[in-house]
Design an enzyme around this catalytic site. Sequence first.
Site, mmCIF file in Angstrom:
data_model
loop_
_atom_site.group_PDB
_atom_site.id
_atom_site.type_symbol
_atom_site.label_atom_id
_atom_site.label_comp_id
_atom_site.label_asym_id
_atom_site.label_seq_id
_atom_site.Cartn_x
_atom_site.Cartn_y
_atom_site.Cartn_z
ATOM 1 N N ASP A 187 10.338 4.776 2.375
ATOM 2 C CA ASP A 187 9.167 5.719 2.756
ATOM 3 C C ASP A 187 8.607 5.371 3.417
ATOM 4 O O ASP A 187 8.409 3.742 3.878
ATOM 5 C CB ASP A 187 8.510 5.098 1.063
ATOM 6 N N LYS A 188 6.757 5.837 4.305
ATOM 7 C CA LYS A 188 6.818 5.389 5.170
ATOM 8 C C LYS A 188 5.826 4.524 5.027
ATOM 9 O O LYS A 188 5.388 3.163 6.040
ATOM 10 C CB LYS A 188 5.274 6.387 5.006
#
Length: 298
Positions: free
Chosen positions: A103-104
Site C-alpha cells: 500500500d502507498k
Amino acid sequence: MIAAGSVFLNGRVARASATLRRGDRLEVELPAQAPPRTLTPLALRLKILYEDDALMVLDKPAGLVVHPAPGHWDDTLLNALVARGTPLSSLGAGRPGIVHRLDKDTSGLLIVAKDDEAHRILGRDLAARRVERIYAALVWGHPPSPLEIDAPIARHRVDRKRMTIAPQGRPARSRLEVVARFDVCDLVRVHLETGRTHQVRVHLAHLGHPVLGDAVYGAGGARGVSGPLRPRALELERLVPRQALHAAVLRFRHPVSGEQVEFRSEWPQDLRAALAAASADAGLLAGPNPLEYIGFFG
C-alpha cells in the site's frame, strides 16, 4: 470511459454511481485504440538492498505508490525505476516488473523482476506460498498469540476503495504472533499466507486490534481506549504519522540460482517515536536497530 462521457444510460451520459435496472439501455462509445500509456521518468532516490540481472529487492518508503493508477500516473516507484534505467520484465498486466505490491502508506521490502523468466518463477512461488512475507505492526489492544486468521476478503459493496471480510470473498490467511506487549498496544509479527489487497490491515481490524494510524480501518483509534490509559493512547495517536505497518522480512528462492535468500528491513524512522513511546523505552530511539533490539527477527 465513464469519466470521459463515453457511456450512456437511457440516452443520457451515465454516472459511475448509477444503478442499472431491468429494461435500462446502456450504450458505450468505444474509442479508437488508445496508444499505450508510457511511464514518465521520475528522479527519485531509492533504497536498494540487493540487485542482479534477474531481480531487485528494495525498501519502499511510506507515501510512495508502487505503480501508476488514476491519481498517480507519474509519481510512482515504477516511474522512479524507469528514470534509473532499470530493466523490467514485460509481465505484470500494465505493471512491468511488479511481483507483489505494498500500500502507498505501508513501508518495507518489495521484489521487482527484471526479466520475464524471473517474474514467472517468482509469481509461481508467490502463488504456491513459497515466498515468505512478514510484517511488523503496532496494533491497538492485546490480541491473542499465536493466532491463525482465516477470513475471506472482498471489495466493500458500497465503498469500492475499501476491502472487507465477506463469505463470498477470496480466501485470505494470516498468522499473528505478539512480539512485545505494551500498555495500550502491542508490536506484532504477521506472516502472510495469501496476498489480498489490504490483507494485514483488514484482518487486524476484523480481530478488533487495528493498526495504529490506519485512517481507513482504524475503527476510532485512541477513542477505543478508556480510563487512565486514554492519555497514553492519545499521545500515541499524535506520534503516528501514518499506518504503523512495515514489511520487515522477505524470504524466497532466487529464480536463477535456486538459493534461499532472506532480506530484513528495520523499523522505519518515521515510526520510531511511536514505538519508543509505546514501549516507554527511550533507548529505542538511541539505537539503530529497534526491531532487532526487541527480538522481532528472532
